[in-house]
Write an enzyme that holds these catalytic residues in place. Structure first.
Site, PDB file in Angstrom:
ATOM      1  N   GLU A 107       0.696  -1.213  -0.152  1.00 10.88           N
ATOM      2  CA  GLU A 107       0.258   0.302   0.071  1.00 10.88           C
ATOM      3  C   GLU A 107       0.800   1.175  -0.034  1.00 10.88           C
ATOM      4  O   GLU A 107       0.419   2.118  -0.530  1.00 10.88           O
ATOM      5  CB  GLU A 107      -1.143  -0.247   1.054  1.00 10.88           C
ATOM      6  CG  GLU A 107      -1.803   1.441   1.386  1.00 10.88           C
ATOM      7  CD  GLU A 107      -3.811   0.317   2.006  1.00 10.88           C
ATOM      8  OE1 GLU A 107      -3.742   1.920   2.648  1.00 10.88           O
ATOM      9  OE2 GLU A 107      -3.176  -0.312   1.966  1.00 10.88           O
ATOM     10  N   ASP A 130      -7.925  -4.315   5.708  1.00 10.33           N
ATOM     11  CA  ASP A 130      -9.100  -4.088   6.494  1.00 10.33           C
ATOM     12  C   ASP A 130     -10.457  -3.625   4.542  1.00 10.33           C
ATOM     13  O   ASP A 130      -9.393  -4.061   3.691  1.00 10.33           O
ATOM     14  CB  ASP A 130      -9.274  -2.231   7.119  1.00 10.33           C
ATOM     15  CG  ASP A 130      -8.413  -1.299   5.619  1.00 10.33           C
ATOM     16  OD1 ASP A 130      -8.270  -1.246   5.182  1.00 10.33           O
ATOM     17  OD2 ASP A 130      -7.729   0.107   6.433  1.00 10.33           O
ATOM     18  N   ASP A 172      -2.969  -3.005   3.484  1.00  9.62           N
ATOM     19  CA  ASP A 172      -3.398  -3.165   4.972  1.00  9.62           C
ATOM     20  C   ASP A 172      -4.682  -3.948   4.812  1.00  9.62           C
ATOM     21  O   ASP A 172      -5.775  -3.955   3.790  1.00  9.62           O
ATOM     22  CB  ASP A 172      -4.271  -1.558   5.234  1.00  9.62           C
ATOM     23  CG  ASP A 172      -3.088  -0.904   4.461  1.00  9.62           C
ATOM     24  OD1 ASP A 172      -1.585  -1.259   4.949  1.00  9.62           O
ATOM     25  OD2 ASP A 172      -2.948   0.482   5.476  1.00  9.62           O
ATOM     26  N   TYR A 176      -0.322  -3.201  12.974  1.00  5.74           N
ATOM     27  CA  TYR A 176      -1.596  -2.139  12.200  1.00  5.74           C
ATOM     28  C   TYR A 176      -2.333  -1.267  13.359  1.00  5.74           C
ATOM     29  O   TYR A 176      -3.042  -2.449  14.388  1.00  5.74           O
ATOM     30  CB  TYR A 176      -2.294  -3.660  11.501  1.00  5.74           C
ATOM     31  CG  TYR A 176      -2.460  -2.638  10.170  1.00  5.74           C
ATOM     32  CD1 TYR A 176      -2.204  -2.066   9.339  1.00  5.74           C
ATOM     33  CD2 TYR A 176      -4.234  -2.634  10.428  1.00  5.74           C
ATOM     34  CE1 TYR A 176      -3.662  -0.834   8.651  1.00  5.74           C
ATOM     35  CE2 TYR A 176      -5.322  -1.678   9.003  1.00  5.74           C
ATOM     36  CZ  TYR A 176      -4.877  -1.574   7.960  1.00  5.74           C
ATOM     37  OH  TYR A 176      -5.284  -0.511   6.883  1.00  5.74           O
TER      38      TYR A 176
END
Length: 861
Positions: free
Chosen positions: A13, A119, A117, A328
C-alpha cells in the site's frame, strides 16, 4: 528444456511497506530500480517452487469516485440530478501514473500477491490493483498480516488467501453514497449562502452523511450548556477529630434542593451533637488491568492525555507501523487471538531503558493472560513489535509509542488490589460515612501510574463508639452545566452511534475543524462556531434526520451486511440514495427556514464590502469582500466571483480582459520573495479554455475553497494568443522545478523577477533596469522567449554605455550572468546539445477551438 521461472508481482500500500517486505523476504539481497514507485527484485520461492519476485507499491487508493465531466460545472448542473448521475472511477493521483506503472510491471508476471492493509479499504484497493494489472482472480493472492516483522511477513506468505470482493463492494457503496449525498447538499448550500452573506468565514458550506452528525454532537452539547439553568443545592457535612486528625464526613442523602428541609436536618444533627459508629466494613477490591488497545481507544487517549488530535495521532501511528515499531494501528478488536505470542512481544522489550526491568520481572515471575475483550475478526489489538528509544522516534512519535508499550505491558500485568475501609455513623436519625483505602498490590498501575489508586488512611474506630461533632457545615453549591465536548468524548459518541469507522473518525473530526464549524480550544475541547451552530439549527428546523446519527448508523449496518455478502450492494445504494433524494427535495423547498437563521447571524453582501472593479456584464462596480473567502460581488447581476485566498488584491491599471471585458486585478503576495500576478475575476472563477482543469489541477471544490468548474485561472496560466497579460505573452521559459512556466512579474520593478505560475520558484533578473519585457522572438538555441532589457543609464553593464539589450536569459552570457535563483535548483547555462522543444499553439476563448499548452522548454531539465 526447463520451463522459465515464473515471475511474481507483489504490491504493497505504501513504498515504505514495499521496501520492508522486500528486505525481509530477500534478506536484503535485492536490486532496486526507479519507477512511479520503487521496484525491488530478488529470487526466492513461491508456492514451493523457485520464482522471481518484483515488489512495488501503490500510494493509497489507485482510483477515486467522481462524477463525469458534464456534472462538474456547478452553474450548469442541478444538484438534484447528481442523485441519479453515473459515477466513474478516475485516477486518484494522475501525475503519479500508478495505473500505468502497475500495468507495465505486471507484464510477464504469472502471479499477483497483494500486501494491502487488512481492512475494507485495503480490500477495495486490492481490486483496484487487479483492474490496473489485468490479472485473473485465480492467479491473485492476498497476504493478511498485522505487523511488518519478519515473523508476520513470512507467516502471511505461507497462508495466502483470495481477495474479498464483498468487502471491496462495501467500500464502493459507501463511496458512492457519500459522494452523491455530500456533493448535492454541499453545492446547493454553498451556492445559496455564499452568494448572499459576507462573514460566513468558510469557503465551502459542506454537508456530509458522517461529517454533519459529528458536528451535531458538538452543537447539541453547546445548546445544553446555553440552555442550562443552575440550581442551588445544600449538603450537610459534620466534622470530627480522631487521633489528632480532622475528618469530614459525607452525608448519605448527598444533596438537597430545598433550603428549609436542609436546615431542618441541620438542626436535628446540631441538637444531638454525638455521632455513633454504627458499622465498620473492610474488603479487598480489585481494579482490573486494561483490555487490548484498539484504534478508538488510542485516539481518545492521544487527545485527552497526549494532546494530539485524532488526525495527527493516526499519522504518527501509521508511521510507527510502517517503520515496524507497532502492529497495524487500525483495528476494532480488543481481544488477542489464542495463539498470540505474548512472550515473544515482551522479550523484545527487555532491554528497553525505560521499562525493560519491569518486563524482565514479568517474564521471570509470570505474566498474566489479558482480560477478555471483543474480537470483531479484523486485527489483533495495537501492540509494540520492537523496542525503541526517544531519540529514534522523535518527541511526538515517542509519546504515542510509549503509551502503546505501557498499555500492552499493562494488559499482561497483575490487577491492582487494594483494601477499602468504610466507617458509618449515625446522629439525629441521619447517616454519614467516611472511607479510606490502602494499596496491597500495584499490579499494572506500576507501569501505568496515571491509573494508580492513591492511599487514603483513616483512623481506627470501634463499633458503638461515640464521638462529638467538632464542627457542622451546611454547604451551599450550584449545579453546573456540562463542559464542551472534548475530542475524546466526541470519539466515544461516534463509536457508540456508528458514525464513521476506526479509519475515518479522525477524518470527520478534522473536516468540521477545517470547515470552521468548530474550533479546538484548550484541553482539546470542541467549541462550535456561529456557522456550525446555525447550520445544525437549520437542519433541526427543516429535517432533524440530516444531523442526527440514526440514518448514518442504519447505513453503516447495511454496509456491514454488504461486507458479509448478505445483501446486494446496488440495492443498498439505490435505497439510501432514494431516501436522501426525497430529503434533499424537501430541504430545497424549505431552505428559507434555514435562511432566516442565517439572516439573524450574518451580514448580507449588499450591506458590506468596498467598491473595486467593474463587472464585464453590467459595467457597474463590484464590491470587494475581504472576509474569508475573499471574493467580488456584483449587486446588479447578483453574481459572486472568488479570488485567490492569499495576498493583497488591487485594481490593475484599469485594464480589461479581452474575453469578457471584466477589469483586471493584481494579486501581490507579501514578502521579499513574494510574487505578483494579474487575473480576471470572471476567468479566475470560470476558466474559459478546454483542458485548463488538468493544467491547474483544481477540483470542483478544492481545499483552496475555489468554487465552480476548474476555478483558479490567473492570467499567468491563460493561453490567450494575443492578450498582453497572458501566459503566451509573458511566459519566458519552463520552470526547472515543476511543469510550470516562468513568467515576468508585472509589478516587480526595479527588482525584476520571473515567477513560476505553478510553484514558488523565483528567478531574479537584472536589478535596477528601467524596463524588462518579452518579445515575440524565440531563442534559436532553446526556444525561450527573447527578453528586451532597458538598463539604467548609470549602471548599464554594456561596454559602450548603451542601455538597450536583447537576449535569452539562458543562452545570452550577459543576461545569464545577472540571473539569481531563489527557491529552486541552480539556474545555469547549458549548451545547445540535447535541448528540448517547446510546444506552442493557438488558444481559444469561449467561442471555439482547443487549448494547447504554450509553455516553453527549459533545456535538459
Amino acid at each position: 528444456m526447463a520451463p522459465p521461472i515464473p515471475k511474481v508481482l507483489m504490491v504493497a500500500e505504501k513504498p515504505s511497506i514495499a521496501l520492508s517486505i522486500a528486505s525481509l523476504l530477500s534478506r536484503a539481497q535485492m536490486s532496486t530500480r526507479r519507477g512511479s514507485t520503487d521496484v525491488h527484485e530478488f529470487e526466492g520461492r513461491f508456492l514451493a517452487s523457485p520464482a522471481r519476485f518484483k515488489v512495488t507499491s501503490v500510494i493509497g487508493h489507485v482510483f477515486s469516485v467522481d462524477f463525469p465531466g458534464k456534472y462538474q460545472d456547478w452553474s450548469a448542473t442541478d444538484p438534484l440530478d447528481l442523485f441519479q448521475a453515473q459515477v466513474i472511477k478516475t485516477e486518484s493521483n494522475p501525475k503519479a501514473h500508478i495505473c500505468r506503472h502497475l500495468n507495465q510491471e505486471a507484464r510477464g508476471c504469472r502471479y499477483l500477491v497483494l500486501w494491502l492493509d487488512c481492512d475494507r479499504e485495503g480490500e477495495n484497493i486490492c481490486f483496484e490493483v487487479i483492474n490496473s494489472t489485468g490479472f485473473n482472480i485465480n492467479d491473485t493472492y492476498r497476504a493478511r498480516f498485522s505487523s511488518v516483522t519478519e515473523k508476520d511477513v513470512l507467516k502471511a506468505l505461507d497462508n495466502l488467501v483470495r481477495p474479498n470482493r464483498d468487502e471491496a463492494l462495501a467500500v464502493d457503496a459507501r463511496q458512492e453514497i457519500d459522494l452523491k449525498v455530500g456533493v448535492a447538499f454541499t453545492r446547493f448550500q454553498t451556492s445559496y449562502f455564499q452568494g448572499k452573506y459576507r462573514n460566513l468565514d468558510s469557503r465551502v458550506i459542506s454537508y456530509g452523511p458522517c461529517q454533519t452528525p459529528t458536528l451535531g454532537f458538538c452543537v447539541q452539547r453547546y445548546l445544553q450548556i446555553n440552555t442550562f439553568k443552575p440550581e442551588k443545592f445544600w449538603s450537610l457535612h459534620p466534622y470530627i477529630i480522631q487521633n489528632g486528625y480532622e475528618i469530614q464526613l459525607e452525608w448519605k442523602r448527598g444533596k438537597l434542593f430545598d433550603i428549609n428541609v436542609a436546615m431542618m436536618f441541620q438542626n436535628l444533627v446540631s441538637e444531638d451533637g454525638l455521632l455513633e459508629v454504627t458499622e465498620i466494613s473492610e474488603k479487598q477490591e480489585t481494579k482490573g488491568r486494561p483490555v487490548g488497545l484498539n484504534t478508538v481507544n488510542l485516539l481518545k487517549v492521544a487527545s485527552s492525555a497526549l494532546g494530539f488530535g485524532p488526525h495527527m495521532a493516526m499519522q504518527l501511528a501509521e508511521r510507527l507501523y510502517t517503520q515496524g515499531f507497532i502492529s497495524y494501528p487500525r483495528t476494532e478488536s480488543t481481544a488477542y487471538p489464542t495463539t498470540f505470542d505474548f512472550r515473544g512481544v515482551l522479550s523484545a522489550q527487555t532491554n528497553n531503558p525505560t521499562w525493560g526491568n519491569y518486563v524482565q520481572g514479568l517474564l521471570a515471575n509470570g505474566y498474566q493472560k489479558p482480560r477478555s475483550g471483543t474480537d470483531v475478526g479484523d486485527h489483533p489489538p495495537i501492540t509494540p513489535m520492537r523496542s525503541a528509544a526517544e531519540d529514534m522516534l522523535g518527541n511526538d512519535a515517542w509519546k504515542l509509542y510509549q503509551y502503546i508499550c505501557q498499555h500492552f505491558i499493562g494488559t499482561v500485568s497483575p490487577d491492582c488490589k487494594y483494601i477499602r475501609r468504610k466507617v458509618e455513623f449515625s446522629i439525629g436519625g441521619e447517616s454519614f460515612y467516611c472511607t479510606g483505602q490502602q494499596v496491597v498490590t500495584k499490579g499494572f498501575t506500576a507501569i501505568m501510574p496515571w491509573l494508580a489508586i492513591n492511599d487514603k488512611n483513616i483512623p481506627s474506630f470501634i463499633k458503638g463508639q461515640k464521638i462529638e461533632v467538632s464542627k457542622l457545615e451546611l454547604y451551599e453549591g450550584k449545579t453546573s452545566p456540562p463542559d464542551y465536548l472534548t475530542e475524546s468524548e466526541l470519539i466515544s459518541l461516534m463509536e457508540k452511534y456508528g458514525i464513521g469507522t476506526d479509519a475515518s473518525i479522525p477524518v470527520h473530526i478534522n473536516n468540521i475543524c477545517e470547515r470552521n464549524y468548530v474550533q479546538v480550544q484548550a484541553g482539546r475541547k470542541l467549541v462550535p462556531t456561529t456557522l456550525g451552530i446555525t447550520l445544525v439549527r437549520g437542519y433541526q428546523t427543516i429535517d432533524p434526520d440530516l444531523c442526527l446519527p440514526d440514518i448514518r448508523s442504519f447505513i453503516e449496518q447495511q454496509i456491514s451486511l454488504i461486507a458479509r455478502g448478505q445483501v446486494d450492494h446496488r440495492c443498498v445504494v439505490q435505497h439510501v440514495i432514494q431516501q436522501f433524494k426525497q430529503k434533499f427535495c424537501y430541504f430545497v423547498k424549505k431552505i428559507e427556514d434555514m435562511d432566516a437563521l442565517f439572516e439573524a447571524q450574518f451580514s448580507t453582501l449588499t450591506d458590506s464590502g468596498r467598491l473595486m472593479s467593474k463587472c464585464g456584464k453590467c459595467l457597474r462596480y463590484m464590491k470587494y469582500i475581504s472576509a474569508q473567502p475573499t471574493r467580488l460581488y456584483c449587486g446588479t447581476c447578483e453574481e459572486v466571483y472568488y479570488l485567490p485566498q492569499k495576498g493583497t488584491i488591487k485594481l490593475y491599471k484599469e485594464l480589461t480582459c479581452p474575453l469578457d471585458n471584466f477589469e483586471l486585478l493584481i494579486c501581490s503576495i507579501a514578502g521579499p520573495d513574494g510574487k505578483s500576478f494579474p487575473l480576471c475575476p470572471y476567468c479566475y472563477s470560470n476558466p474559459p479554455f478546454e483542458g485548463m482543469e488538468a493544467l491547474i489541477n483544481t477540483a470542483k471544490t478544492g481545499t483552496s475553497g475555489k468554487i465552480g468548474k476548474g476555478a483558479g485561472m490567473p492570467c499567468n496560466l491563460c493561453p490567450h494568443p494575443t492578450c498582453p497579460n497572458s501566459l503566451v505573452s509573458q511566459g519566458v521559459c519552463a520552470c526547472p522545478e515543476c511543469s510550470g512556466t516562468l513568467v515576468i512579474d508585472p509589478i516587480s520593478a526595479p527588482r525584476w523577477r520571473l515567477c513560476c505560475n505553478m510553484c514558488n520558484c523565483l528567478v531574479f533578473l537584472a536589478q535596477g533596469a528601467h524596463r524588462i519585457s518579452t518579445t515575440k522572438e524565440r531563442c534559436p538555441e532553446c526556444e525561450s522567449s527573447i527578453l528586451e532589457v532597458d538598463f539604467n543609464k548609470k549602471t548599464t553593464p554594456l561596454e559602450d554605455g548603451t542601455t538597450l539589450h536583447r537576449g535569452c536569459i539562458l543562452c545570452d552570457d550577459l543576461l545569464h550572468s545577472l540571473v539569481e535563483m531563489k527557491h529552486g535548483r541552480s539556474f545555469r547555462y547549458r549548451s545547445s546539445r540535447g535541448r528540448g522543444r517547446g510546444r506552442g499553439g493557438r488558444g481559444r476563448g469561449r467561442r471555439g477551438g482547443r487549448m494547447m499548452d504554450p509553455k516553453m522548454s527549459f533545456r535538459e531539465f
